[in-house]
Design a protein around this motif. Structure first.
Motif, mmCIF file in Angstrom:
data_model
loop_
_atom_site.group_PDB
_atom_site.id
_atom_site.type_symbol
_atom_site.label_atom_id
_atom_site.label_comp_id
_atom_site.label_asym_id
_atom_site.label_seq_id
_atom_site.Cartn_x
_atom_site.Cartn_y
_atom_site.Cartn_z
ATOM 1 N N ASN A 331 0.645 -1.520 0.237
ATOM 2 C CA ASN A 331 0.107 -0.043 -0.648
ATOM 3 C C ASN A 331 0.843 1.152 -0.147
ATOM 4 N N ILE A 332 0.344 2.465 -0.824
ATOM 5 C CA ILE A 332 1.703 4.004 -0.796
ATOM 6 C C ILE A 332 0.279 4.446 -0.478
ATOM 7 N N ILE A 333 0.011 5.483 0.654
ATOM 8 C CA ILE A 333 -0.291 6.864 0.396
ATOM 9 C C ILE A 333 0.236 8.365 0.051
ATOM 10 N N ALA A 334 -1.520 7.752 -1.342
ATOM 11 C CA ALA A 334 -1.154 9.008 -1.420
ATOM 12 C C ALA A 334 -1.242 10.193 -1.074
ATOM 13 N N GLU A 335 -0.477 11.675 -1.142
ATOM 14 C CA GLU A 335 -0.595 12.832 -0.249
ATOM 15 C C GLU A 335 -1.639 14.008 -1.216
ATOM 16 N N PRO A 336 -1.977 14.406 -0.775
ATOM 17 C CA PRO A 336 -3.418 15.501 -1.512
ATOM 18 C C PRO A 336 -2.623 16.726 -2.083
ATOM 19 N N ASP A 337 -0.688 17.280 -1.621
ATOM 20 C CA ASP A 337 0.151 17.628 -2.352
ATOM 21 C C ASP A 337 0.367 16.987 -3.908
ATOM 22 N N ASP A 339 1.139 15.720 -7.288
ATOM 23 C CA ASP A 339 1.144 16.544 -8.437
ATOM 24 C C ASP A 339 1.205 15.759 -9.409
ATOM 25 N N GLU A 340 0.980 16.334 -10.844
ATOM 26 C CA GLU A 340 1.383 14.744 -12.140
ATOM 27 C C GLU A 340 2.648 14.541 -11.671
ATOM 28 N N GLU A 341 3.590 15.545 -11.566
ATOM 29 C CA GLU A 341 5.127 14.790 -11.202
ATOM 30 C C GLU A 341 5.139 13.857 -10.592
ATOM 31 N N ARG A 342 4.644 14.205 -9.546
ATOM 32 C CA ARG A 342 4.721 13.268 -8.402
ATOM 33 C C ARG A 342 3.921 11.713 -8.934
ATOM 34 N N PHE A 343 2.789 11.818 -9.392
ATOM 35 C CA PHE A 343 2.188 11.068 -9.513
ATOM 36 C C PHE A 343 3.025 9.671 -10.712
ATOM 37 N N ARG A 344 3.278 10.764 -11.909
ATOM 38 C CA ARG A 344 4.120 10.524 -12.646
ATOM 39 C C ARG A 344 5.357 9.482 -12.097
ATOM 40 N N VAL A 345 6.474 10.020 -11.082
ATOM 41 C CA VAL A 345 7.510 9.389 -10.324
ATOM 42 C C VAL A 345 6.337 7.929 -9.610
ATOM 43 N N VAL A 346 5.648 8.216 -9.068
ATOM 44 C CA VAL A 346 4.945 6.433 -8.417
ATOM 45 C C VAL A 346 4.615 5.934 -9.433
ATOM 46 N N ARG A 347 4.109 5.691 -10.436
ATOM 47 C CA ARG A 347 3.482 5.571 -11.614
ATOM 48 C C ARG A 347 4.924 4.474 -12.060
ATOM 49 N N ASP A 348 5.796 5.459 -12.282
ATOM 50 C CA ASP A 348 7.335 4.597 -12.836
ATOM 51 C C ASP A 348 7.785 3.631 -12.004
ATOM 52 N N LEU A 397 -3.380 19.929 -6.647
ATOM 53 C CA LEU A 397 -4.072 20.100 -8.071
ATOM 54 C C LEU A 397 -5.342 20.133 -7.552
ATOM 55 N N PRO A 398 -6.318 21.312 -8.512
ATOM 56 C CA PRO A 398 -7.810 20.873 -8.814
ATOM 57 C C PRO A 398 -8.201 19.817 -8.409
ATOM 58 N N ILE A 399 -9.322 19.565 -7.477
ATOM 59 C CA ILE A 399 -10.223 17.762 -7.274
ATOM 60 C C ILE A 399 -9.617 17.451 -8.766
ATOM 61 N N ALA A 400 -10.598 17.381 -9.734
ATOM 62 C CA ALA A 400 -10.742 16.662 -10.505
ATOM 63 C C ALA A 400 -9.753 16.132 -11.190
ATOM 64 N N ALA A 401 -8.374 17.097 -11.447
ATOM 65 C CA ALA A 401 -7.462 16.140 -11.847
ATOM 66 C C ALA A 401 -6.724 15.505 -10.560
ATOM 67 N N PHE A 402 -6.794 16.076 -8.770
ATOM 68 C CA PHE A 402 -6.183 15.035 -8.485
ATOM 69 C C PHE A 402 -6.652 14.102 -8.484
ATOM 70 N N TYR A 403 -8.246 13.446 -8.072
ATOM 71 C CA TYR A 403 -8.779 11.660 -8.947
ATOM 72 C C TYR A 403 -8.345 11.754 -10.469
ATOM 73 N N ARG A 404 -8.179 12.617 -11.306
ATOM 74 C CA ARG A 404 -7.614 11.610 -12.656
ATOM 75 C C ARG A 404 -6.672 11.111 -12.786
ATOM 76 N N GLU A 405 -6.019 12.254 -11.848
ATOM 77 C CA GLU A 405 -4.103 11.075 -11.605
ATOM 78 C C GLU A 405 -4.153 9.969 -10.637
ATOM 79 N N LEU A 406 -4.881 9.874 -9.555
ATOM 80 C CA LEU A 406 -5.035 9.267 -9.171
ATOM 81 C C LEU A 406 -5.713 7.985 -9.918
ATOM 82 N N LEU A 407 -6.664 8.055 -9.981
ATOM 83 C CA LEU A 407 -7.149 6.523 -10.623
ATOM 84 C C LEU A 407 -6.210 6.231 -12.038
ATOM 85 N N HIS A 408 -6.342 7.188 -12.628
ATOM 86 C CA HIS A 408 -4.827 7.045 -13.904
ATOM 87 C C HIS A 408 -3.538 5.882 -13.373
#
Ligand code: B12
Ligand code: SF4
Length: 517
Positions: A331-337, A339-348, A397-408
């Motif tokens: 399990n990884i805990i996503a922080e509300p702060d 951004d796209e770059e951080r999500f990308r690093v986590v994805r990788d 990120l705006p909430i919609a963008a945050f969810y888009r990144e998270l769900l992606h």
């Protein structure tokens, strides 16, 4: 008296990956049955509200007890209590469980007279005393340990004296084949120990049990296991096999009895490394899946969560788990702060490791230290969103963008396991399950897109809110750790409350940073 015990409906997670038997509720129900009452259980994870209303109309219980382990279930429980009180005026209504214990007064208030009592702490001893009071002298309710009513609060809840004396009422569940976790379908739950000796800042498992840790006697565990028909077993312990000897004793007793099951458990990376031989033995016994709480993938993040496991140790634990050739989920805990770059690093990172990675969102919960500071930063107090799948703190990120990144990110991770080399094995498991008439996991997979959907997540935030989680006035100057002691539901008995040997106590001390004693 006629007593009905109720588990509320499913949360987001339950609709896809797992749905487990309500073990805590079964234990409380059995304690009441042994006190001479007529007892039934209904689990709304697998039955509907219409089934519930039909049952109460036909059976007319005198006493209804709701389990509320999850904050997200509070509105459902309160509304059911209100509807029930209208239908059955004389029925006594009680709510208990993990989350209910931390917000007992708020639940009584939300009930507006429909909820007679919240019973805090372990339910087995409290329910028997509460039932005595309800059947006899109603004014005695206020003196029941753990009871919270509109008129005040009883003494602190007491611990179960001997965990072996309380057994779950497994026979009262009406749909046992509906419980599963991944391909362990059907799956039952079992408890080997209770509590946790660590004190992570984001967790309420230790504050609930007063940082105590108790073990069940291996013979008793094995007897229970031998009576379970399901081939899959979920071990509910917060951290499995902290104490090497206990893990061996249960394992050896299982081997002696010739019991064959497939097990799922959760543990810590450092425990896995400390007790390698135990996990090796359990692999032989049928350990199929381990869930490891890694939480953050950089040192800074781990420090913030007060898990003093150096990142290198976490990776070492993953290496060891891989060497056992069992499935590992982290399990990884996503922080509300993020951004796209951080999500990308986590994805990788996640694509790089062979494990199943689950991402949840940092959520302050009442009863935790992070709640003490986090409660004043919330952007919603809607209980239903406190399921660690929704963002309740302001996102960068705006909430919609945050969810888009998270769900992606979640989707990429999910697909990672649906590749050409995993699909044949998965298909074999599914075919085996189907042949036994088990379709829970397959249905879960089919639900994925419906459940993990940006529009749905945003719509969840837009729903009208009838019940709000209360927050306390702005914090004073005390350090959060000093105030953590006030969070305990059960009394903190210090070292005496922990059934671990001295060397394990030292190990726990070395891997925690808490100042809570
Ligand atoms: C096993 C477990 C699960 C299982 C669920 C099993 C089930 N069907 O209930 C699974 C893996 C499915 C799960 C999922 C989640 N979980 Co969980 N889970 C646990 C865990 C580790 C143990 C619970 C357990 O079975 N304990 C053993 C039994 C014997 O104890 P118990 O259920 O608490 O019951 C005792 C008391 O609570 C009380 N009691 C219970 N019911 C009642 C009813 C009455 C009337 C009374 C009087 C007393 C009473 O008496 C019981 C016996 O002593 C707890 C941590 C913990 N230590 O409590 C987290 C915990 C409850 N989970 C948590 C979370 C966040 C989740 C998820 C939201 C996470 C996610 N990934 O989405 C999901 C959502 C669950 C859902 N319903 O969909 C949080 C709760 C946070 C909150 N405040 O809401 C906890 C506290 C973990 C934590 N460290 O913070 N979980
Ligand atoms: S190790 Fe930490 S996160 Fe895990 S149950 Fe214990 S206190 Fe909670």
């Amino acid at each position: 008296m006629r007593l009905l015990f109720v588990h509320p409906g499913p949360l987001l997670y339950t609709n896809v990956f797992l749905r487990l038997e309500p073990l805590g509720l079964e234990l409380v129900a059995e304690a009441a049955r042994r006190a001479g009452h007529s007892v039934r259980i209904i689990d709304l994870q697998v039955e509907s509200h219409a089934d519930y209303h039909r049952m109460i109309a036909e059976w007319q219980p005198d006493f209804i007890a709701f389990s509320c382990n999850y904050l997200a279930n509070v509105p459902e429980v309160v509304d059911l209590a209100k509807a029930t009180k209208l239908a059955l005026r004389g029925c006594f209504i009680c709510v208990g469980g993990h989350s209910a214990s931390f917000i007992a007064n708020a639940i009584v208030e939300h009930g507006e007279g429909a909820i007679d009592c919240v019973l805090k702490g372990e339910g087995e001893p409290g329910i028997v005393k509460l039932l005595e009071a309800v059947a006899g002298d109603l004014s005695a309710i206020a003196k029941v340990p753990g009871a919270v009513t509109a008129d005040g609060e009883g003494p602190r809840p007491g611990f179960v004296q001997h965990l072996e004396e309380v057994r779950p009422a497994r026979d009262l569940l009406r749909n046992r084949r509906k419980y599963f976790i991944g391909t362990l379908d059907p799956c039952a739950s079992i408890e080997f120990s209770r509590g946790c000796p660590w004190d992570c800042s984001f967790c309420s498992a230790w504050t609930f049990y007063g940082r105590s840790y108790r073990l069940l006697n291996p013979e008793c565990v094995v007897e229970d296991l031998a009576s379970i028909a399901e081939p899959g077993i979920f071990i509910v312990d917060d951290v499995a096999f902290i104490q090497q000897r206990h893990g061996f004793q249960i394992g050896e007793a299982i081997a002696r009895k010739g019991i064959r099951k497939r097990f799922y458990l959760e543990t810590r990376g450092d425990v896995l490394l400390r007790n390698k031989e135990v996990f090796q033995l359990w692999k032989e016994l049928g350990l199929t899946q381990i869930f490891l709480g890694i939480e953050a993938i950089d040192e800074d993040g781990l420090r913030k969560f007060r898990k003093r496991i150096p990142l290198g140790r976490n990776f070492e634990a993953l290496e060891f788990a891989r060497s056992l050739e069992i499935g590992v989920a982290i399990n990884i805990i996503a922080e509300p702060d993020w951004d796209e770059e951080r999500f990308r690093v986590v994805r990788d990172w996640c694509l790089d490791v062979p494990e199943v990675v689950n991402i949840s969102i940092n959520t302050p919960y009442p009863g935790t230290e992070t709640w003490l500071t986090g409660q004043h930063r919330l952007n919603t107090r809607d209980y239903r969103l406190f399921d660690i799948q929704h963002a309740v703190l302001p996102t960068k990120l705006p909430i919609a963008a945050f969810y888009r990144e998270l769900l992606h990110t979640q989707r990429v991770l999910y697909r990672k396991h649906m590749t050409w080399w995993t699909v044949p094995a998965l298909a074999r498991e599914l075919a085996g399950n189907l042949m036994r008439g088990q379709t829970n996991f397959m249905r879960g997979i089919m639900n994925y897109n419906k459940v993990y959907n940006v529009e749905k997540m945003l719509a969840d935030h837009a729903r009208p809110v009838h019940y709000e989680l209360p927050v306390s006035p702005r914090p004073e100057t005390n350090a959060p750790t000093a105030r953590a002691a006030q969070l305990y539901i059960h009394a903190h008995r210090g070292r005496a409350g922990r059934s671990i040997d001295d060397s394990t106590e030292r190990f726990v001390d070395a891997t925690r940073i808490g100042a809570s004693g």
